[in-house]
Design a protein around this motif. Sequence first.
Motif, PDB file in Angstrom:
ATOM      1  N   PHE A 223       0.739  -1.097   0.106  1.00 58.12           N
ATOM      2  CA  PHE A 223       0.222  -0.096   0.004  1.00 58.12           C
ATOM      3  C   PHE A 223       0.777   1.656   0.442  1.00 58.12           C
ATOM      4  O   PHE A 223       1.593   1.481   1.373  1.00 58.12           O
ATOM      5  CB  PHE A 223      -0.731  -0.168   1.036  1.00 58.12           C
ATOM      6  N   ASP A 281      -0.809   3.513  -5.659  1.00 58.53           N
ATOM      7  CA  ASP A 281      -1.437   3.622  -4.900  1.00 58.53           C
ATOM      8  C   ASP A 281      -1.619   2.450  -4.090  1.00 58.53           C
ATOM      9  O   ASP A 281      -1.163   1.350  -2.713  1.00 58.53           O
ATOM     10  CB  ASP A 281      -1.848   4.664  -4.033  1.00 58.53           C
ATOM     11  N   LYS A 282      -0.363   1.274  -4.963  1.00 59.94           N
ATOM     12  CA  LYS A 282      -0.605  -0.529  -4.233  1.00 59.94           C
ATOM     13  C   LYS A 282       0.261  -1.215  -5.562  1.00 59.94           C
ATOM     14  O   LYS A 282      -0.128  -0.179  -6.754  1.00 59.94           O
ATOM     15  CB  LYS A 282      -2.016  -0.923  -5.161  1.00 59.94           C
ATOM     16  N   LEU A 317       6.207   3.996   6.478  1.00 61.74           N
ATOM     17  CA  LEU A 317       5.054   3.473   6.267  1.00 61.74           C
ATOM     18  C   LEU A 317       4.109   3.360   7.370  1.00 61.74           C
ATOM     19  O   LEU A 317       5.326   3.126   8.490  1.00 61.74           O
ATOM     20  CB  LEU A 317       4.382   2.306   5.363  1.00 61.74           C
ATOM     21  N   ASP A 320      -0.139   0.584  10.389  1.00 61.75           N
ATOM     22  CA  ASP A 320      -1.208   0.302   9.952  1.00 61.75           C
ATOM     23  C   ASP A 320      -1.256  -0.112   7.777  1.00 61.75           C
ATOM     24  O   ASP A 320      -2.464  -0.318   7.435  1.00 61.75           O
ATOM     25  CB  ASP A 320      -2.552   1.127  10.137  1.00 61.75           C
ATOM     26  N   LYS A 321      -0.550   0.376   7.255  1.00 63.84           N
ATOM     27  CA  LYS A 321      -0.530   0.588   6.327  1.00 63.84           C
ATOM     28  C   LYS A 321       0.902  -0.728   5.626  1.00 63.84           C
ATOM     29  O   LYS A 321       0.766  -0.498   4.296  1.00 63.84           O
ATOM     30  CB  LYS A 321      -0.004   1.654   5.788  1.00 63.84           C
TER      31      LYS A 321
END
Length: 439
Positions: A223, A281-282, A317, A320-321
């Motif tokens: 992510f 974004d991924k 990051l 939680d990401k």
Amino acid sequence: MRLLTALLASSLIAAPVLAEPDFAPAVEADYAAHLEALFVDFHKNPELSFKESRTAAIMAKELRAVGGIEVTEGVGGTGVVGVMKNGAGPTILLRADMDGLPLKEDSGLPYASTVTQEDIDGVVKPVMHACGHDVHITSMIGTARQLAKLKSRWKGTVVFVVQPAEERIGGARKMMEDGLYTRFPKPDYAVAFHVTSGFPTGKIGLEPGISSSSSDSVDITIFGIGTHGAAPHMGKDPIVMGSQIVMALQTLVSREIAPLKPGVVTVGSFHSGFKHNIISDKAELQLTVRSDDEETRKKLLDGIKRIAANVGRMNGLPEDKLPQVRVGFESTPVTLNDPALTTRVRGAFTKAFGADILKTEPRESMGAEDFAYFIEQKLGVPGAYFVVGGTPQAELDAAKRGEKTLPAHHSPFFKVDAKPSVTLGTTAMTVAVLDLLKK
């Protein structure tokens, strides 16, 4: 002159003759009368994993037609189980996998597949028997037909397992979860075989110990934070992080696994982004992980999770990401041939065919096989998994000389010599049952 003639005659009488079981001619005749047409039909009409409805229906019909087999359909999805009882005695499980692969066939065979099918992901794909499963299921029917004729020679129970989705290494687990060993007689032995294009026709390979490696399909989702490609400082680039993960994963085998323990971590897919000047974004990575023991398997899987998470942390990051690691359903443990059972089955093959039937070749890859779920050590069911040759020796020799290329498994060009593959598979499976369940 008379003496020379006599000597020549005596030498011809003494010349060794290739051994074969007394029922081998019956197998050959059955191939001509029934099995060949069945094989061609299977090859022309392959079906994808968990979608093998037509194949399963034919297998159920063929098993019922043998007589004396109680057939159950829909086990673990499209799986079929047939139980043939012949008095009190041990129980042996025979397994044949039935699914094809999403490939457009280019084998040149007159009965090549031209079918397409919607896969479980909703995408319509070409389908091909590119791994020989059509040989396996045809040989299972041949074996059932021979065992029905030879009931005077054996006593016990044979469980015929027609398994879906070996190519996704998920069908065996599904059948076990659906009560294969509780709804049906639990086997004392389990036996299966695989035809291989890299092995000469007329030969069998069977060795104790590791037959196939473990396999785990792993998905990693990274992510990031999307931004304009001209302003990378405004985001977090998942392609860069993915690249760092790919390179760091190479150290797991080279630096964390003992040099004499095999392991493979292959990144087979890396998807991210859709435009030159946009940072996505991924990112999505797809991996296959192989090992030959559970300790190494755990170390590799734990290492993948550690590396992915810490690359995320290294790039700033939040917790939680962090990259998400998922070990998929398409996983199987190591397939281990039981030493005692392997020795016994090898002895049966040698007695039936002669010592020359057996051929030993070192493993050259870490292919996997979900037959492992039927013979996990915790279940107490010893297993023997052997290979049957599918290519004439002359063609193998020509390939070694560089004069031709042999089509590999999972290739659009894959093919095997059908008749010797099916007949030897049938005869060998019958020999194994007659030995293990002999009166």
